[in-house]
Design an enzyme around this catalytic site. Structure first.
Site, PDB file in Angstrom:
ATOM      1  N   GLY A 106     -86.651 -20.897  38.550  1.00 21.24           N
ATOM      2  CA  GLY A 106     -86.322 -19.735  37.790  1.00 21.24           C
ATOM      3  C   GLY A 106     -87.757 -19.166  37.674  1.00 21.24           C
ATOM      4  O   GLY A 106     -88.955 -19.437  38.083  1.00 21.24           O
ATOM      5  N   ASN A 163     -79.568 -35.755  28.595  1.00 25.16           N
ATOM      6  CA  ASN A 163     -79.985 -36.284  29.924  1.00 25.16           C
ATOM      7  C   ASN A 163     -81.571 -36.428  30.061  1.00 25.16           C
ATOM      8  O   ASN A 163     -82.257 -37.606  30.553  1.00 25.16           O
ATOM      9  CB  ASN A 163     -79.465 -35.577  30.925  1.00 25.16           C
ATOM     10  N   LEU A 171     -86.923 -26.739  31.329  1.00 26.68           N
ATOM     11  CA  LEU A 171     -86.876 -25.250  31.401  1.00 26.68           C
ATOM     12  C   LEU A 171     -85.396 -24.882  31.752  1.00 26.68           C
ATOM     13  O   LEU A 171     -84.900 -23.776  31.784  1.00 26.68           O
ATOM     14  CB  LEU A 171     -87.867 -24.705  31.925  1.00 26.68           C
ATOM     15  N   TYR A 187     -76.240 -19.427  23.128  1.00 29.55           N
ATOM     16  CA  TYR A 187     -77.869 -19.708  23.618  1.00 29.55           C
ATOM     17  C   TYR A 187     -78.578 -20.218  22.385  1.00 29.55           C
ATOM     18  O   TYR A 187     -79.287 -21.091  22.432  1.00 29.55           O
ATOM     19  CB  TYR A 187     -78.301 -18.497  24.138  1.00 29.55           C
ATOM     20  N   GLY A 201     -81.823 -18.975  39.248  1.00 27.47           N
ATOM     21  CA  GLY A 201     -83.256 -19.281  40.078  1.00 27.47           C
ATOM     22  C   GLY A 201     -82.911 -18.839  41.448  1.00 27.47           C
ATOM     23  O   GLY A 201     -81.758 -18.817  41.826  1.00 27.47           O
ATOM     24  N   THR A 207     -90.895 -13.114  27.555  1.00 23.81           N
ATOM     25  CA  THR A 207     -92.033 -13.148  28.456  1.00 23.81           C
ATOM     26  C   THR A 207     -91.606 -12.329  29.641  1.00 23.81           C
ATOM     27  O   THR A 207     -90.368 -12.186  29.952  1.00 23.81           O
ATOM     28  CB  THR A 207     -92.145 -14.574  28.867  1.00 23.81           C
ATOM     29  N   PHE A 236     -78.294 -21.359  39.572  1.00 21.91           N
ATOM     30  CA  PHE A 236     -77.443 -20.471  38.843  1.00 21.91           C
ATOM     31  C   PHE A 236     -78.226 -19.112  38.472  1.00 21.91           C
ATOM     32  O   PHE A 236     -77.801 -17.913  38.948  1.00 21.91           O
ATOM     33  CB  PHE A 236     -77.001 -20.968  37.412  1.00 21.91           C
TER      34      PHE A 236
HETATM   35  P1  NAD Z   1     -84.602 -18.106  34.392  1.00 21.83           P
HETATM   36  O1  NAD Z   1     -82.878 -17.648  34.202  1.00 21.83           O
HETATM   37  O2  NAD Z   1     -85.353 -17.407  35.442  1.00 21.83           O
HETATM   38  O3  NAD Z   1     -84.627 -19.701  34.825  1.00 21.83           O
HETATM   39  C1  NAD Z   1     -83.874 -20.657  34.342  1.00 21.83           C
HETATM   40  C2  NAD Z   1     -83.612 -21.581  35.541  1.00 21.83           C
HETATM   41  O4  NAD Z   1     -82.747 -22.801  35.079  1.00 21.83           O
HETATM   42  C3  NAD Z   1     -83.049 -21.000  36.600  1.00 21.83           C
HETATM   43  O5  NAD Z   1     -83.641 -21.460  37.796  1.00 21.83           O
HETATM   44  C4  NAD Z   1     -81.646 -21.547  36.767  1.00 21.83           C
HETATM   45  O6  NAD Z   1     -81.056 -21.491  38.011  1.00 21.83           O
HETATM   46  C5  NAD Z   1     -81.673 -23.030  36.210  1.00 21.83           C
HETATM   47  N1  NAD Z   1     -80.548 -23.686  35.574  1.00 21.83           N
HETATM   48  C6  NAD Z   1     -79.798 -23.036  34.680  1.00 21.83           C
HETATM   49  N2  NAD Z   1     -78.886 -23.806  34.214  1.00 21.83           N
HETATM   50  C7  NAD Z   1     -79.112 -25.221  34.998  1.00 21.83           C
HETATM   51  C8  NAD Z   1     -78.687 -26.292  35.050  1.00 21.83           C
HETATM   52  N3  NAD Z   1     -77.526 -26.633  34.371  1.00 21.83           N
HETATM   53  N4  NAD Z   1     -79.141 -27.338  35.660  1.00 21.83           N
HETATM   54  C9  NAD Z   1     -80.166 -27.154  36.464  1.00 21.83           C
HETATM   55  N5  NAD Z   1     -80.880 -25.750  36.425  1.00 21.83           N
HETATM   56  C10 NAD Z   1     -80.397 -25.031  35.547  1.00 21.83           C
HETATM   57  O7  NAD Z   1     -85.081 -18.044  32.992  1.00 21.83           O
HETATM   58  P2  NAD Z   1     -86.721 -18.270  32.472  1.00 21.83           P
HETATM   59  O8  NAD Z   1     -87.177 -16.799  31.879  1.00 21.83           O
HETATM   60  O9  NAD Z   1     -87.370 -18.495  33.704  1.00 21.83           O
HETATM   61  O10 NAD Z   1     -86.580 -19.064  31.356  1.00 21.83           O
HETATM   62  C11 NAD Z   1     -86.921 -20.569  31.362  1.00 21.83           C
HETATM   63  C12 NAD Z   1     -86.750 -21.273  30.301  1.00 21.83           C
HETATM   64  O11 NAD Z   1     -87.494 -20.733  29.104  1.00 21.83           O
HETATM   65  C13 NAD Z   1     -85.223 -20.979  29.493  1.00 21.83           C
HETATM   66  O12 NAD Z   1     -84.973 -22.762  29.035  1.00 21.83           O
HETATM   67  C14 NAD Z   1     -85.393 -20.121  28.446  1.00 21.83           C
HETATM   68  O13 NAD Z   1     -84.444 -20.538  27.488  1.00 21.83           O
HETATM   69  C15 NAD Z   1     -86.860 -20.379  27.970  1.00 21.83           C
HETATM   70  N6  NAD Z   1     -87.249 -19.193  27.407  1.00 21.83           N
HETATM   71  C16 NAD Z   1     -87.405 -18.012  28.056  1.00 21.83           C
HETATM   72  C17 NAD Z   1     -87.849 -16.899  27.639  1.00 21.83           C
HETATM   73  C18 NAD Z   1     -88.611 -15.814  28.390  1.00 21.83           C
HETATM   74  O14 NAD Z   1     -88.787 -14.670  27.838  1.00 21.83           O
HETATM   75  N7  NAD Z   1     -88.509 -15.807  29.949  1.00 21.83           N
HETATM   76  C19 NAD Z   1     -87.962 -16.778  26.203  1.00 21.83           C
HETATM   77  C20 NAD Z   1     -87.343 -17.710  25.493  1.00 21.83           C
HETATM   78  C21 NAD Z   1     -87.109 -18.976  26.077  1.00 21.83           C
END
Ligand code: NAD
Ligand code: UDP
Length: 310
Positions: free
Chosen positions: A11, A98, A72, A144, A37, A174, A35
């Site tokens: 991701g 898990n 993440l 969420y 990523g 971010t 999903f």
């Molecule tokens: P993103 O959607 O780009 O990345 C999330 C990744 O998790 C993706 O690659 C997706 O394919 C994978 N994923 C989703 N469900 C999955 C599952 N069941 N099993 C395996 N992989 C799975 O989002 P991001 O911005 O990179 O966020 C990463 C993490 O940081 C998340 O947990 C998000 O909640 C947290 N977060 C991000 C922000 C932000 O502003 N970017 C803010 C607060 C929290």
């Protein structure tokens, strides 16, 4: 050399984290179900023999021997996490169980990517870690927000009951290169719209605020937190406290892209938080971390990325 598992590694944030951990000489296992990523986010890392990508869904158990886990995996954009809300809860809750089970067995340190969304539509401003939040448990964002809140509960109890070494990081908005162009979050939406001459879609009247952190600062805060030898100090806010209205962001993006796009207004989605700004005193004091990159500079890097990738 540490062996490190990064869930959600393909991701936006995960790919930057994998890159940094490899550059620091670690062996990195990137686990993702793709999903939200994409393989293209990490394809450039595949030439490194210490990097592996594994297609796996964290709602299912996973067995590996590692020293550290960064959890993440979870869709982060409202349109994506609301697409299949039950799956979003499962990813947060079953995924946490898990990964915590794995951490317990291997004695790995584990960092949870939690979120400012645990504060909901906050009535305390700026948000400090001891604020319990204002979340609608049955609203469209609940899958969420409540999923991430349950994950925090699980983390704290694996620490108290089983002595698992946990870190809970509350990430605030971010942005940066490798956001998906159709991600739906505000910074990528505005930049893609401005670069393609489309209308800029502001939801509501644009007076709601967010505080935007550039990805490099965020990832620095994340590894800094994981590497800190502190015992559990509770969740830590990591974000940039400079607060902007969404209308100000739209105007800044139009200016920096020299776009002729016009701002149009759409209805504000239900339960959209009206204000958000982290108090980062805990991170400053305990981790010696603070963000360095101003919004204007970070937007220029992100605009250049989208110019090349669109
Ligand atoms: P993103 O959607 O780009 O990345 C999330 C990744 O998790 C993706 O690659 C997706 O394919 C994978 N994923 C989703 N469900 C999955 C599952 N069941 N099993 C395996 N992989 C799975 O989002 P991001 O911005 O990179 O966020 C990463 C993490 O940081 C998340 O947990 C998000 O909640 C947290 N977060 C991000 C922000 C932000 O502003 N970017 C803010 C607060 C929290
Ligand atoms: N937003 C907007 N136009 C868009 C996308 C989002 O005005 O095209 C608004 C959204 O309503 C919210 C803010 O921008 O008030 C941040 O939205 P985002 O989805 O990026 O993050 P979150 O709401 O989860 O903080």
């Amino acid at each position: 050399m540490k062996k490190i598992l990064v869930t959600g590694g393909a991701g936006f944030l995960g790919s930057h984290l994998c890159e940094k951990l490899l550059n620091e000489g670690n062996e990195v296992f990137c686990l993702d179900n793709y999903f939200t990523g994409q393989k293209r986010n990490v394809i450039h890392l595949l030439k490194n023999p210490y990097f592996e990508i594994i297609r796996h869904d964290i709602t299912m158990p996973f067995f590996i021997e590692v020293d550290e886990i960064y959890n993440l995996a979870c869709p982060a954009s409202p349109i994506h996490y609301q697409y299949n809300p039950i799956k979003t809860v499962k990813t947060s809750v079953m995924g946490a169980i898990n990964m915590l089970g794995l951490a317990k067995r291997t004695k790995a340190r584990i960092l949870q990517a939690s979120t400012s969304e645990v504060y909901g539509d906050p009535q305390v401003h700026p948000q400090t870690e001891n604020y319990w939040g204002h979340v609608n448990p049955i609203g469209p964002r609940a899958c969420y927000d409540e999923g991430k809140r349950s994950a925090e509960t699980l983390f704290v109890n694996y620490y108290k009951q089983n002595n698992v070494k946990i870190k809970i990081m509350r990430i605030f908005n971010t942005y940066g290169p490798r956001m998906h162009p159709n991600d739906g979050r505000v910074v990528s939406n505005f930049i893609v719209q401005a670069l393609s001459g489309k209308d800029i879609t502001v939801y509501g009247d644009g007076s709601q605020t967010r505080s935007f952190c550039y990805v490099d600062d965020l990832i620095e805060g994340m590894t800094c937190f994981m590497n800190s030898r502190l015992d559990f100090i509770g969740p830590v806010n990591i974000g940039n406290p400079n607060e902007f209205t969404i209308k100000e962001l739209a105007e800044m993006v139009i200016k920096l892209t020299n776009s002729k796009s016009k701002i149009i207004y759409h209805p504000l989605p239900a339960d959209d938080p009206m204000q958000r700004k982290p108090n980062i005193e805990l991170a400053r004091k305990e981790l010696g971390w603070e963000p360095k990159i101003k919004l204007r500079e970070g937007l220029i890097h992100t605009i250049n990325y989208f110019k090349n990738s669109l």
